[in-house]
Design a protein around this motif. Sequence first.
Motif, PDB file in Angstrom:
ATOM      1  N   LEU A   1       0.779  -1.243   0.000  1.00  0.00           N
ATOM      2  CA  LEU A   1       0.000   0.000   0.000  1.00  0.00           C
ATOM      3  C   LEU A   1       0.809   1.291   0.000  1.00  0.00           C
ATOM      4  O   LEU A   1       0.372   2.295  -0.540  1.00  0.00           O
ATOM      5  N   MET A   2       1.967   1.275   0.640  1.00  0.00           N
ATOM      6  CA  MET A   2       2.665   2.531   0.877  1.00  0.00           C
ATOM      7  C   MET A   2       3.959   2.684   0.074  1.00  0.00           C
ATOM      8  O   MET A   2       4.334   3.800  -0.264  1.00  0.00           O
ATOM      9  N   ASP A   3       4.659   1.592  -0.166  1.00  0.00           N
ATOM     10  CA  ASP A   3       5.916   1.677  -0.913  1.00  0.00           C
ATOM     11  C   ASP A   3       5.645   2.100  -2.356  1.00  0.00           C
ATOM     12  O   ASP A   3       4.536   1.877  -2.870  1.00  0.00           O
ATOM     13  N   PRO A   4       6.633   2.659  -3.035  1.00  0.00           N
ATOM     14  CA  PRO A   4       6.456   2.974  -4.455  1.00  0.00           C
ATOM     15  C   PRO A   4       6.065   1.714  -5.230  1.00  0.00           C
ATOM     16  O   PRO A   4       6.541   0.623  -4.939  1.00  0.00           O
ATOM     17  N   LEU A   5       5.176   1.881  -6.174  1.00  0.00           N
ATOM     18  CA  LEU A   5       4.672   0.767  -6.969  1.00  0.00           C
ATOM     19  C   LEU A   5       5.799   0.167  -7.806  1.00  0.00           C
ATOM     20  O   LEU A   5       6.489   0.879  -8.528  1.00  0.00           O
ATOM     21  N   ASP A   6       5.997  -1.132  -7.681  1.00  0.00           N
ATOM     22  CA  ASP A   6       7.028  -1.843  -8.441  1.00  0.00           C
ATOM     23  C   ASP A   6       6.418  -2.286  -9.765  1.00  0.00           C
ATOM     24  O   ASP A   6       5.639  -3.235  -9.814  1.00  0.00           O
ATOM     25  N   SER A   7       6.766  -1.590 -10.833  1.00  0.00           N
ATOM     26  CA  SER A   7       6.148  -1.871 -12.130  1.00  0.00           C
ATOM     27  C   SER A   7       6.490  -3.268 -12.640  1.00  0.00           C
ATOM     28  O   SER A   7       5.686  -3.887 -13.328  1.00  0.00           O
ATOM     29  N   ASN A   8       7.665  -3.803 -12.301  1.00  0.00           N
ATOM     30  CA  ASN A   8       8.022  -5.148 -12.735  1.00  0.00           C
ATOM     31  C   ASN A   8       7.083  -6.181 -12.113  1.00  0.00           C
ATOM     32  O   ASN A   8       6.604  -7.079 -12.789  1.00  0.00           O
ATOM     33  N   LYS A   9       6.798  -6.050 -10.819  1.00  0.00           N
ATOM     34  CA  LYS A   9       5.898  -6.999 -10.160  1.00  0.00           C
ATOM     35  C   LYS A   9       4.485  -6.859 -10.692  1.00  0.00           C
ATOM     36  O   LYS A   9       3.779  -7.849 -10.867  1.00  0.00           O
ATOM     37  N   LEU A  10       4.055  -5.640 -10.965  1.00  0.00           N
ATOM     38  CA  LEU A  10       2.734  -5.438 -11.535  1.00  0.00           C
ATOM     39  C   LEU A  10       2.658  -6.071 -12.919  1.00  0.00           C
ATOM     40  O   LEU A  10       1.658  -6.708 -13.265  1.00  0.00           O
ATOM     41  N   THR A  11       3.698  -5.933 -13.703  1.00  0.00           N
ATOM     42  CA  THR A  11       3.729  -6.532 -15.034  1.00  0.00           C
ATOM     43  C   THR A  11       3.611  -8.043 -14.944  1.00  0.00           C
ATOM     44  O   THR A  11       2.877  -8.663 -15.714  1.00  0.00           O
ATOM     45  N   VAL A  12       4.293  -8.649 -13.989  1.00  0.00           N
ATOM     46  CA  VAL A  12       4.220 -10.096 -13.830  1.00  0.00           C
ATOM     47  C   VAL A  12       2.793 -10.515 -13.451  1.00  0.00           C
ATOM     48  O   VAL A  12       2.281 -11.520 -13.947  1.00  0.00           O
ATOM     49  N   LEU A  13       2.125  -9.743 -12.608  1.00  0.00           N
ATOM     50  CA  LEU A  13       0.728 -10.037 -12.284  1.00  0.00           C
ATOM     51  C   LEU A  13      -0.143  -9.973 -13.535  1.00  0.00           C
ATOM     52  O   LEU A  13      -1.045 -10.797 -13.719  1.00  0.00           O
ATOM     53  N   GLN A  14       0.130  -9.021 -14.406  1.00  0.00           N
ATOM     54  CA  GLN A  14      -0.622  -8.918 -15.660  1.00  0.00           C
ATOM     55  C   GLN A  14      -0.349 -10.124 -16.552  1.00  0.00           C
ATOM     56  O   GLN A  14      -1.273 -10.637 -17.196  1.00  0.00           O
ATOM     57  N   VAL A  15       0.887 -10.593 -16.569  1.00  0.00           N
ATOM     58  CA  VAL A  15       1.213 -11.806 -17.332  1.00  0.00           C
ATOM     59  C   VAL A  15       0.382 -12.968 -16.805  1.00  0.00           C
ATOM     60  O   VAL A  15      -0.222 -13.729 -17.565  1.00  0.00           O
ATOM     61  N   ILE A  16       0.341 -13.115 -15.491  1.00  0.00           N
ATOM     62  CA  ILE A  16      -0.397 -14.210 -14.861  1.00  0.00           C
ATOM     63  C   ILE A  16      -1.884 -14.121 -15.213  1.00  0.00           C
ATOM     64  O   ILE A  16      -2.501 -15.117 -15.616  1.00  0.00           O
ATOM     65  N   LEU A  17      -2.461 -12.944 -15.098  1.00  0.00           N
ATOM     66  CA  LEU A  17      -3.887 -12.780 -15.376  1.00  0.00           C
ATOM     67  C   LEU A  17      -4.220 -12.994 -16.850  1.00  0.00           C
ATOM     68  O   LEU A  17      -5.225 -13.622 -17.169  1.00  0.00           O
ATOM     69  N   ARG A  18      -3.392 -12.469 -17.733  1.00  0.00           N
ATOM     70  CA  ARG A  18      -3.705 -12.566 -19.162  1.00  0.00           C
ATOM     71  C   ARG A  18      -3.327 -13.911 -19.776  1.00  0.00           C
ATOM     72  O   ARG A  18      -3.811 -14.247 -20.849  1.00  0.00           O
ATOM     73  N   SER A  19      -2.487 -14.668 -19.102  1.00  0.00           N
ATOM     74  CA  SER A  19      -2.012 -15.931 -19.679  1.00  0.00           C
ATOM     75  C   SER A  19      -2.444 -17.158 -18.892  1.00  0.00           C
ATOM     76  O   SER A  19      -2.249 -18.276 -19.343  1.00  0.00           O
ATOM     77  N   GLY A  20      -3.017 -16.964 -17.724  1.00  0.00           N
ATOM     78  CA  GLY A  20      -3.356 -18.085 -16.854  1.00  0.00           C
ATOM     79  C   GLY A  20      -4.360 -19.060 -17.436  1.00  0.00           C
ATOM     80  O   GLY A  20      -4.369 -20.240 -17.087  1.00  0.00           O
ATOM     81  N   SER A  21      -5.211 -18.613 -18.341  1.00  0.00           N
ATOM     82  CA  SER A  21      -6.215 -19.503 -18.928  1.00  0.00           C
ATOM     83  C   SER A  21      -5.719 -20.187 -20.203  1.00  0.00           C
ATOM     84  O   SER A  21      -6.425 -21.018 -20.768  1.00  0.00           O
ATOM     85  N   SER A  22      -4.519 -19.875 -20.625  1.00  0.00           N
ATOM     86  CA  SER A  22      -3.954 -20.485 -21.834  1.00  0.00           C
ATOM     87  C   SER A  22      -3.678 -21.973 -21.602  1.00  0.00           C
ATOM     88  O   SER A  22      -3.127 -22.347 -20.563  1.00  0.00           O
ATOM     89  N   PRO A  23      -4.049 -22.830 -22.562  1.00  0.00           N
ATOM     90  CA  PRO A  23      -3.761 -24.259 -22.395  1.00  0.00           C
ATOM     91  C   PRO A  23      -2.270 -24.562 -22.233  1.00  0.00           C
ATOM     92  O   PRO A  23      -1.905 -25.492 -21.518  1.00  0.00           O
TER      93      PRO A  23
END
Length: 190
Positions: free
Chosen positions: A93-115
Motif C-alpha cells: 500500500l505505501m511503498d512505491p509501486l514496483d512496475s516489474n511486479k505489476l507486469t508479472v501479475l498482468q502476465v499471470i492474469l492474461r495468460s493463466g487460462s492459456s492451455p
Amino acid sequence: MNPLAGVCRARNAAATRAAILEAARTRFADEGYDVATVRAIATDAGIDPALVLRYFGSKEDLLAAVLADCGTICDILDGPREEFGARVAHSLLMDPLDSNKLTVLQVILRSGSSPKAGPMIRANSRTSFYEPMEAWLGGDDAPIRARALGAIIMGAAMSRGVDDNYGIENEVDRRKLCARLADILQRAVD
C-alpha cells in the motif's frame, strides 16, 4: 587474439538476453501468452527472431524465464514473523509501486487460462509462492493459510495496479487502510 573479445561478447549477450526478457514480459502482460509472438518480441527487443529461440529455446521456455525472473516470496518472508502483516501491507500500500511486479501479475492474469501457459503459471505459483509460504507457516493447515494469504496479497496488488492510491487521496486514510490490511494478513499468519 583480442583479450577483450570474450568480455564484450558476454556483455552483449547479457544485454540481448535482458532485452528479450523485458520485451517478452511486456508482450505477455499486454497481449497474453497465446497472442504474443516470438517475432513481435524480437522486434520489440531489436533483434532477429532466431535469437529469441537461440537464447531461450522456445516460446514456452521464454515464458518460464519471465516467470523465474520475477523472483519468489522469500523476500517478504524475511523478517520477524510477528511483523509479517505490517511489512507486507506497507509494501502493498505505501511503498512505491514496483512496475516489474505489476507486469508479472498482468502476465499471470492474461495468460493463466492459456492451455500452454496456464499449467506453467500454476506450477510457478506453487514453487515460487505457495511452497515457500507453506514451509514458513508450518502446521497442518499451512496450505489453507498460504492460499488465503495469496488471495489477499494478489487482490491488494491488483487493486493497486488498477488505482495506485486505491481511490484514497488522504494520507491518513491510506494509513488506516494499511493498518487494516496488516491486521488481516497477520491473522492469516497466526
